[in-house]
Design a protein around this motif. Structure first.
Motif, PDB file in Angstrom:
ATOM      1  N   LEU A  18      35.899  28.300  30.131  1.00 20.11           N
ATOM      2  CA  LEU A  18      37.271  28.614  30.536  1.00 20.11           C
ATOM      3  C   LEU A  18      37.480  30.130  30.504  1.00 20.11           C
ATOM      4  CD1 LEU A  18      39.610  26.025  28.751  1.00 20.11           C
ATOM      5  CD2 LEU A  18      39.409  26.373  31.225  1.00 20.11           C
ATOM      6  N   GLY A  19      38.285  30.621  31.413  1.00 14.70           N
ATOM      7  CA  GLY A  19      38.688  32.021  31.379  1.00 14.70           C
ATOM      8  C   GLY A  19      37.864  32.961  32.230  1.00 14.70           C
ATOM      9  N   ASN A  20      36.650  32.580  32.604  1.00 12.51           N
ATOM     10  CA  ASN A  20      35.865  33.459  33.465  1.00 12.51           C
ATOM     11  C   ASN A  20      36.382  33.349  34.899  1.00 12.51           C
ATOM     12  OD1 ASN A  20      34.628  30.758  33.214  1.00 12.51           O
ATOM     13  ND2 ASN A  20      33.123  31.485  34.669  1.00 12.51           N
ATOM     14  N   PRO A  21      36.385  34.451  35.639  1.00 11.33           N
ATOM     15  CA  PRO A  21      35.726  35.733  35.391  1.00 11.33           C
ATOM     16  C   PRO A  21      36.653  36.825  34.833  1.00 11.33           C
ATOM     17  CG  PRO A  21      36.356  35.646  37.683  1.00 11.33           C
ATOM     18  CD  PRO A  21      36.862  34.371  37.050  1.00 11.33           C
ATOM     19  N   SER A  22      37.608  36.468  33.995  1.00 13.54           N
ATOM     20  CA  SER A  22      38.555  37.481  33.515  1.00 13.54           C
ATOM     21  C   SER A  22      37.909  38.479  32.561  1.00 13.54           C
ATOM     22  CB  SER A  22      39.755  36.808  32.830  1.00 13.54           C
ATOM     23  OG  SER A  22      39.416  36.285  31.565  1.00 13.54           O
ATOM     24  N   ASP A  23      36.677  38.222  32.111  1.00 17.19           N
ATOM     25  CA  ASP A  23      36.010  39.166  31.196  1.00 17.19           C
ATOM     26  C   ASP A  23      35.827  40.543  31.823  1.00 17.19           C
ATOM     27  OD1 ASP A  23      34.071  37.509  32.760  1.00 17.19           O
ATOM     28  OD2 ASP A  23      32.609  38.894  31.914  1.00 17.19           O
ATOM     29  N   LEU A  24      35.660  40.579  33.132  1.00 17.49           N
ATOM     30  CA  LEU A  24      35.496  41.856  33.829  1.00 17.49           C
ATOM     31  C   LEU A  24      36.802  42.647  33.873  1.00 17.49           C
ATOM     32  CD1 LEU A  24      33.632  43.696  35.518  1.00 17.49           C
ATOM     33  CD2 LEU A  24      34.191  42.308  37.522  1.00 17.49           C
ATOM     34  N   TYR A  25      37.896  41.963  33.537  1.00 11.53           N
ATOM     35  CA  TYR A  25      39.228  42.553  33.677  1.00 11.53           C
ATOM     36  C   TYR A  25      39.983  42.584  32.344  1.00 11.53           C
ATOM     37  CZ  TYR A  25      37.836  41.431  38.432  1.00 11.53           C
ATOM     38  OH  TYR A  25      37.130  41.332  39.608  1.00 11.53           O
ATOM     39  N   GLY A  26      39.247  42.629  31.235  1.00 13.86           N
ATOM     40  CA  GLY A  26      39.872  42.698  29.925  1.00 13.86           C
ATOM     41  C   GLY A  26      40.494  41.400  29.464  1.00 13.86           C
ATOM     42  N   GLY A  27      40.037  40.283  29.992  1.00 17.21           N
ATOM     43  CA  GLY A  27      40.628  38.988  29.699  1.00 17.21           C
ATOM     44  C   GLY A  27      40.006  38.263  28.524  1.00 17.21           C
ATOM     45  N   GLN A  28      40.051  36.943  28.565  1.00 18.51           N
ATOM     46  CA  GLN A  28      39.578  36.104  27.474  1.00 18.51           C
ATOM     47  C   GLN A  28      38.764  34.946  28.051  1.00 18.51           C
ATOM     48  OE1 GLN A  28      42.676  35.076  24.733  1.00 18.51           O
ATOM     49  NE2 GLN A  28      41.418  33.691  23.514  1.00 18.51           N
ATOM     50  N   VAL A  29      37.673  34.590  27.383  1.00 19.39           N
ATOM     51  CA  VAL A  29      36.760  33.556  27.883  1.00 19.39           C
ATOM     52  C   VAL A  29      36.275  32.686  26.730  1.00 19.39           C
ATOM     53  CG1 VAL A  29      34.541  33.106  29.026  1.00 19.39           C
ATOM     54  CG2 VAL A  29      35.971  35.011  29.804  1.00 19.39           C
ATOM     55  N   ILE A  30      36.161  31.395  26.985  1.00 23.38           N
ATOM     56  CA  ILE A  30      35.435  30.486  26.102  1.00 23.38           C
ATOM     57  C   ILE A  30      34.169  30.068  26.836  1.00 23.38           C
ATOM     58  CG2 ILE A  30      35.418  28.231  24.963  1.00 23.38           C
ATOM     59  CD1 ILE A  30      38.440  28.478  24.646  1.00 23.38           C
ATOM     60  N   GLY A  31      33.035  30.169  26.167  1.00 21.84           N
ATOM     61  CA  GLY A  31      31.780  29.792  26.793  1.00 21.84           C
ATOM     62  C   GLY A  31      30.745  29.442  25.748  1.00 21.84           C
ATOM     63  N   PHE A  32      29.585  28.995  26.218  1.00 21.81           N
ATOM     64  CA  PHE A  32      28.524  28.658  25.269  1.00 21.81           C
ATOM     65  C   PHE A  32      27.160  29.049  25.820  1.00 21.81           C
ATOM     66  CE2 PHE A  32      29.390  24.727  27.663  1.00 21.81           C
ATOM     67  CZ  PHE A  32      28.119  24.303  28.052  1.00 21.81           C
ATOM     68  N   ALA A 208      47.878  39.411  38.597  1.00 24.23           N
ATOM     69  CA  ALA A 208      48.556  38.228  38.055  1.00 24.23           C
ATOM     70  C   ALA A 208      47.593  37.045  37.981  1.00 24.23           C
ATOM     71  CB  ALA A 208      49.764  37.880  38.921  1.00 24.23           C
ATOM     72  N   GLY A 209      46.754  36.898  38.995  1.00 23.74           N
ATOM     73  CA  GLY A 209      45.788  35.800  38.995  1.00 23.74           C
ATOM     74  C   GLY A 209      44.791  35.906  37.866  1.00 23.74           C
ATOM     75  N   MET A 210      44.298  37.111  37.603  1.00 19.62           N
ATOM     76  CA  MET A 210      43.345  37.297  36.517  1.00 19.62           C
ATOM     77  C   MET A 210      43.997  37.074  35.155  1.00 19.62           C
ATOM     78  SD  MET A 210      40.241  37.626  37.277  1.00 19.62           S
ATOM     79  CE  MET A 210      39.300  37.836  38.798  1.00 19.62           C
ATOM     80  N   ARG A 211      45.241  37.492  35.012  1.00 23.26           N
ATOM     81  CA  ARG A 211      45.945  37.225  33.753  1.00 23.26           C
ATOM     82  C   ARG A 211      46.105  35.722  33.546  1.00 23.26           C
ATOM     83  NH1 ARG A 211      49.040  41.797  35.277  1.00 23.26           N
ATOM     84  NH2 ARG A 211      50.649  40.456  36.202  1.00 23.26           N
ATOM     85  N   ALA A 212      46.416  35.004  34.617  1.00 26.25           N
ATOM     86  CA  ALA A 212      46.582  33.555  34.516  1.00 26.25           C
ATOM     87  C   ALA A 212      45.270  32.888  34.104  1.00 26.25           C
ATOM     88  CB  ALA A 212      47.076  32.993  35.850  1.00 26.25           C
ATOM     89  N   ILE A 213      44.156  33.361  34.650  1.00 29.67           N
ATOM     90  CA  ILE A 213      42.853  32.797  34.279  1.00 29.67           C
ATOM     91  C   ILE A 213      42.551  33.077  32.810  1.00 29.67           C
ATOM     92  CG2 ILE A 213      40.359  33.035  34.636  1.00 29.67           C
ATOM     93  CD1 ILE A 213      40.905  33.376  37.613  1.00 29.67           C
ATOM     94  N   ALA A 214      42.816  34.295  32.352  1.00 33.46           N
ATOM     95  CA  ALA A 214      42.570  34.642  30.952  1.00 33.46           C
ATOM     96  C   ALA A 214      43.407  33.784  30.012  1.00 33.46           C
ATOM     97  CB  ALA A 214      42.866  36.123  30.728  1.00 33.46           C
ATOM     98  N   ASP A 215      44.647  33.506  30.390  1.00 36.93           N
ATOM     99  CA  ASP A 215      45.530  32.700  29.539  1.00 36.93           C
ATOM    100  C   ASP A 215      45.010  31.279  29.349  1.00 36.93           C
ATOM    101  OD1 ASP A 215      47.229  34.831  29.193  1.00 36.93           O
ATOM    102  OD2 ASP A 215      48.681  34.174  30.708  1.00 36.93           O
ATOM    103  N   LEU A 216      44.216  30.807  30.307  1.00 37.64           N
ATOM    104  CA  LEU A 216      43.670  29.450  30.195  1.00 37.64           C
ATOM    105  C   LEU A 216      42.757  29.312  28.978  1.00 37.64           C
ATOM    106  CD1 LEU A 216      42.802  28.795  33.942  1.00 37.64           C
ATOM    107  CD2 LEU A 216      44.777  27.940  32.677  1.00 37.64           C
ATOM    108  N   ALA A 217      42.049  30.383  28.625  1.00 32.89           N
ATOM    109  CA  ALA A 217      41.160  30.327  27.460  1.00 32.89           C
ATOM    110  C   ALA A 217      41.961  30.160  26.174  1.00 32.89           C
ATOM    111  CB  ALA A 217      40.295  31.585  27.395  1.00 32.89           C
ATOM    112  N   LEU A 218      43.121  30.808  26.100  1.00 33.77           N
ATOM    113  CA  LEU A 218      43.980  30.660  24.927  1.00 33.77           C
ATOM    114  C   LEU A 218      44.445  29.216  24.784  1.00 33.77           C
ATOM    115  CD1 LEU A 218      45.497  32.019  22.586  1.00 33.77           C
ATOM    116  CD2 LEU A 218      47.358  32.500  24.193  1.00 33.77           C
ATOM    117  N   GLU A 219      44.893  28.620  25.885  1.00 32.01           N
ATOM    118  CA  GLU A 219      45.285  27.211  25.860  1.00 32.01           C
ATOM    119  C   GLU A 219      44.079  26.313  25.613  1.00 32.01           C
ATOM    120  OE1 GLU A 219      48.313  25.873  28.821  1.00 32.01           O
ATOM    121  OE2 GLU A 219      47.825  27.795  29.773  1.00 32.01           O
TER     122      GLU A 219
END
Length: 311
Positions: A18-32, A208-219
C-alpha cells in the motif's frame, strides 16, 4: 599473495502492499521483502587487475563499485576482484530486481573491504547508486525493504530517517498472491518520469493524488492490525485507481488488476513494472486466481516474507 577470498551476498525481491509509488514524493508505504526470489552478487578476489564487473549486470555492478570506491578508508590498498551477479527475480516486472543487485553488491564489497554498513546508510547508498551514479529516477522504498527485510511501515518525510521505518508483525498479512508477466517489462523510471515532472511543476491534481495514495498506507496499517481484510481490499483497490488516473494507464496495463476484480479479489501493482499483489479470501479463492492468471499467460506465487534484519 596469500589466500584469495570468495564472498557472496543475496538480497530478496520486494512487494509494495500500500502507498506506492508515493515514496518518491515523500509519502508513506507498507511493503514486504519477498523471499521467493533473490539476487546474488559474487566477489572473487584476484592477484591483480583491479576491479572488474562482468555479466549482464555489469553496469549496475560498476555503479555500485564507483560508490564504494568513494568510501574506501584512507590508505586502503587498491583492491583486486571480479564482481558478477545472478538473479532469480523476474526483471523489469516491478519486483525490484535491479535494486536487489545493487544492495547485494554494496554488501559484498563492504564485507570485503571491512566497511561497517549501517542499514539506513546502506539503503541510502543503494538509492544513490541508481539516482546519482546512473542518473535514474527512483524512490527509496525498494532499497529500504531489501535492506531491512520483513513487513515494513515506512514514512519518507524529508529528511528521511531510520526512526520512520517500523517493522510490523508478519502474521498480520492476509492470504496474498503475487502475479507477473514472464515477458520483458520496462524500466520503472520510464513510467515515473512524466508524473514526476508534473509533480515538480506543482501540478495540483498530481500532488493531491500522491497525497491520497500515501494516506492509504496510514489506513492500511490500522486495517492490518485490526484484521479488517475488507477494508484492506478497499484500500488496495483505491491505490490502483489513483495510480491509474495519475499515470493514465490503458486497458492493457490495467488488465491483470481487472482480472482479479472479476474474480472478486482486490489487487494493485507491486511496483512499476506491472506485477500485481492480490488479496484473496480463502484457499479455494486462491486456487481459482492461480488458475485464472495461468490462463492469462502469467506466472504467480504464494508469497513468503523474507526475515527482518536482526537488530
Amino acid at each position: 599473495m596469500g589466500f584469495l577470498r570468495s564472498l557472496q551476498q543475496s538480497v530478496p525481491a520486494r512487494v509494495g502492499l500500500l502507498g506506492n509509488p508515493s515514496d518518491l514524493y515523500g509519502g508513506q508505504v507498507i511493503g514486504f521483502a519477498l523471499a521467493d526470489f533473490c539476487a546474488t552478487v559474487k566477489l572473487r578476489e584476484t592477484e591483480d587487475g583491479g576491479v572488474s564487473c562482468v555479466g549482464s549486470a555489469a553496469e549496475l555492478l560498476g555503479a555500485a563499485w564507483r560508490r564504494t570506491e568513494k568510501r574506501l578508508p584512507p590508505g586502503f590498498p587498491a583492491p583486486n576482484f571480479v564482481l558478477a551477479a545472478e538473479t532469480t527475480i523476474p526483471l523489469q516486472v516491478g519486483l525490484s530486481g535491479s535494486s536487489a543487485i545493487v544492495v547485494a553488491a554494496l554488501r559484498v564489497m563492504g564485507e570485503f573491504i571491512g566497511i561497517e554498513q549501517d542499514p539506513f546508510e546502506l539503503a541510502e547508498e543503494a538509492l544513490a547508486v541508481e539516482t546519482e551514479e546512473l542518473g535514474l529516477l527512483a524512490g527509496p522504498q525498494d532499497r529500504v525493504l531489501q535492506v531491512y527485510g520483513g513487513l515494513l511501515n515506512m514514512h519518507f518525510r524529508d529528511p528521511r530517517a531510520a526512526v520512520n521505518y517500523e517493522q510490523l508483525d508478519v502474521s498480520l498479512l492476509p492470504r496474498l498472491l503475487v502475479a507477473w508477466d514472464p515477458s520483458t517489462g520496462e524500466n520503472s523510471g520510464t513510467a515515473h518520469q512524466i508524473v514526476f515532472d508534473r509533480w515538480q511543476a506543482g501540478d495540483d491534481s498530481t500532488r493531491a493524488g500522491m497525497r491520497a495514495i500515501a494516506d492509504l498506507a496510514l489506513e492500511g496499517r490500522r486495517a492490518l492490525e485490526q484484521g479488517d481484510e475488507a477494508l484492506l481490499g478497499q484500500l488496495m483497490n483505491r491505490n490502483f485507481d489513483h495510480r491509474r488516473e495519475l499515470f493514465d494507464l490503458g486497458s492493457a496495463a490495467a488488465a491483470p488488476v481487472e482480472l482479479a476484480r472479476r474474480e472478486g479479489a482486490a489487487a494493485k501493482f507491486c511496483g512499476s513494472g506491472g506485477a500485481v499483489v492480490v488479496l484473496v479470501k480463502d484457499e479455494l479463492h486462491l486456487t481459482r486466481l492461480e488458475e485464472a492468471y495461468d490462463a492469462f499467460g502469467w506466472c504467480s506465487i504464494r508469497p513468503r516474507v523474507a526475515p527482518a534484519l536482526a537488530r
